[in-house]
Scaffold this motif. Structure first.
Motif, PDB file in Angstrom:
ATOM      1  N   ASN A   1       0.850  -1.187   0.000  1.00  0.00           N
ATOM      2  CA  ASN A   1       0.000   0.000   0.000  1.00  0.00           C
ATOM      3  C   ASN A   1       0.893   1.248   0.000  1.00  0.00           C
ATOM      4  O   ASN A   1       1.666   1.465   0.935  1.00  0.00           O
ATOM      5  CB  ASN A   1      -0.892  -0.012   1.244  1.00  0.00           C
ATOM      6  CG  ASN A   1      -1.907   1.114   1.264  1.00  0.00           C
ATOM      7  OD1 ASN A   1      -1.669   2.197   0.757  1.00  0.00           O
ATOM      8  ND2 ASN A   1      -3.061   0.853   1.863  1.00  0.00           N
TER       9      ASN A   1
ATOM     10  N   GLY B   1      -3.326   2.293  -6.187  1.00  0.00           N
ATOM     11  CA  GLY B   1      -2.756   2.662  -4.896  1.00  0.00           C
ATOM     12  C   GLY B   1      -1.877   1.588  -4.291  1.00  0.00           C
ATOM     13  O   GLY B   1      -1.395   1.742  -3.164  1.00  0.00           O
TER      14      GLY B   1
ATOM     15  N   GLU C   1      -0.577   4.399  -0.884  1.00  0.00           N
ATOM     16  CA  GLU C   1      -1.553   5.471  -1.068  1.00  0.00           C
ATOM     17  C   GLU C   1      -1.141   6.772  -0.375  1.00  0.00           C
ATOM     18  O   GLU C   1      -1.561   7.855  -0.783  1.00  0.00           O
ATOM     19  CB  GLU C   1      -2.923   5.017  -0.558  1.00  0.00           C
ATOM     20  CG  GLU C   1      -3.562   3.936  -1.422  1.00  0.00           C
ATOM     21  CD  GLU C   1      -4.883   3.456  -0.863  1.00  0.00           C
ATOM     22  OE1 GLU C   1      -5.823   3.264  -1.659  1.00  0.00           O
ATOM     23  OE2 GLU C   1      -4.972   3.258   0.363  1.00  0.00           O
TER      24      GLU C   1
ATOM     25  N   ASP D   1      -0.520   8.495  -8.968  1.00  0.00           N
ATOM     26  CA  ASP D   1      -1.040   7.147  -8.771  1.00  0.00           C
ATOM     27  C   ASP D   1       0.107   6.154  -8.594  1.00  0.00           C
ATOM     28  O   ASP D   1       1.284   6.546  -8.544  1.00  0.00           O
ATOM     29  CB  ASP D   1      -1.925   6.719  -9.950  1.00  0.00           C
ATOM     30  CG  ASP D   1      -1.234   6.901 -11.299  1.00  0.00           C
ATOM     31  OD1 ASP D   1       0.027   6.852 -11.347  1.00  0.00           O
ATOM     32  OD2 ASP D   1      -1.931   7.079 -12.309  1.00  0.00           O
ATOM     33  N   ASP D   2      -0.235   4.882  -8.502  1.00  0.00           N
ATOM     34  CA  ASP D   2       0.766   3.831  -8.312  1.00  0.00           C
ATOM     35  C   ASP D   2       1.683   3.688  -9.519  1.00  0.00           C
ATOM     36  O   ASP D   2       2.845   3.305  -9.382  1.00  0.00           O
ATOM     37  CB  ASP D   2       0.084   2.494  -8.002  1.00  0.00           C
ATOM     38  CG  ASP D   2      -1.001   2.131  -8.997  1.00  0.00           C
ATOM     39  OD1 ASP D   2      -0.829   1.160  -9.744  1.00  0.00           O
ATOM     40  OD2 ASP D   2      -2.050   2.812  -9.030  1.00  0.00           O
TER      41      ASP D   2
END
Length: 376
Positions: free
Chosen positions: A307, A349, A309, A323-324
């Protein structure tokens, strides 16, 4: 980009590979060599050698608790190929296929190639990335033909419990839809957790299930390209017909090697699984100590979903992280670590790390993650 950097001689660490880093066990390689030396190099039946189908039946009974006959087995060029053939067999243009997400990126692409419409139903991290029966029920319409399920999961590494699978099975039987159950990671389960094959949940469930498995992940045989599907006789026959008019069977030599994999000692699987579990434990423990990122403890396969985020909307190295995908690209450029952004898995994320690599490389990658975040 990772391969290009590697080719230029840059010291890049890769965590993207979805294949074991172990060599194929010697007994399996020897069986392949013996097949060549014994001139077993001609065509086999389009849906696979009868002896390989028998071996698949044996393995499914011992590992998954489900009984099939050889005429219910279809051998193809990998589990991926079997998923594709199953979709081509079951779907007509306009049919809907519900995909439980996060999911392996090829699922939706193959659904569209079959002329069907992918319907993505996503689970959150709070759900341990596992879709509930209620979510599934809400997504099924009169056009739904198939539900796609992967447990243990790529990319999450999570495993559906017996109770969770039974609830999903009840929905599928009541709504009369087929299930493609991709169980290619079934032998890579950790912490003595129970693996439950979807097809084992009852005859009504089994009749509607196309069970996907193979030798690639459990036996470190990705390049041998042998997978198999188990289904009711009618579906298996149509899948076999599709094969006969497209690729036909996989390499004969690979099929003989796969027979040895499935029928010989399974000690090599146990050794690999223990090593994967040790790597998982180390990776998860270290990753959860790094500020700004976190991960769940996966229960199977060899992937961790990180994660990230907390970095979305922030600036790193003079660039905005939207974003990822941005994070993964920058991590490769500045941190020299290759990972997989999970937006394409319906999990924005998150970043997927594969721990199908050495402990040394895992530590190297995590060291670089710490520095990448610290120096941003």
């Amino acid at each position: 980009m990772y391969k290009q950097m590697k080719a230029r001689g840059e010291d890049v660490v890769g965590f993207g590979a979805g294949e074991p880093d172990f060599p194929t066990p010697e007994r399996i390689k020897a069986a392949g060599i013996a097949a060549i030396m014994g001139d077993h190099t001609r065509y086999t039946p389009a849906s696979g050698l009868p002896s390989l189908k028998e071996a698949a039946c044996l393995r499914l009974k011992l590992d998954c608790g489900v009984e099939y006959t050889p005429d219910q087995i279809v051998v193809a060029s990998g589990a991926k190929h079997n998923v594709y053939i199953a979709l081509m067999t079951l779907c007509n243009p306009g049919d809907e296929v519900v995909i439980l997400a996060p999911y392996w990126v090829s699922y939706s692409e193959m659904v569209q190639q079959a002329g069907a419409v992918p319907v993505i139903v996503a689970a959150t991290e709070a759900q341990q990335f596992k879709v509930s029966a209620a979510q599934l029920e809400a997504a099924i319409t009169e056009n739904t033909k198939v539900v796609m399920l992967n447990s243990p999961s790529n990319p999450t590494g999570m495993v559906y419990s017996r109770e969770e699978l039974q609830a999903i099975a009840d929905v599928c039987v009541r709504r009369n839809v087929y299930v493609i159950a991709d169980e290619i990671y079934c032998n890579l389960i950790y912490d003595d957790l129970e693996f439950v094959s979807f097809a084992s949940l009852g005859e009504d469930v089994k009749e509607r299930t196309i069970l996907i498995n193979g030798v690639s992940k459990s036996y470190a045989m990705t390049g041998w390209r042998v997978g198999y599907a188990a289904a009711n006789k009618q579906i298996a026959k149509v899948m076999g017909n599709y094969l006969s008019h497209s690729t036909s069977a996989p390499s004969t030599v690979s099929q003989y090697a796969a027979i040895e994999a499935l029928t010989g000692t399974q000690e090599d699987i146990d050794a690999m699984r223990l090593e994967f579990q040790e790597r998982r434990d180390h990776l998860v423990e270290r990753m959860n100590r790094i500020e700004g990122v976190s991960c769940l403890r996966p229960q199977g396969a060899f992937y961790v979903m990180m994660n990230m985020e907390s970095f979305i909307g922030k600036e790193m190295y003079g660039q905005m992280i939207h974003d990822d995908v941005d994070f993964a690209k920058l991590f490769l450029e500045k941190g020299k670590v290759a990972t997989v952004p999970c937006s394409s898995f319906a999990a924005p994320g998150y970043i997927r790390w594969s721990y199908a690599t050495s402990m040394r490389e895992i530590d190297k990658g995590l060291d670089r993650l710490e520095q990448f975040i610290k120096n941003a």
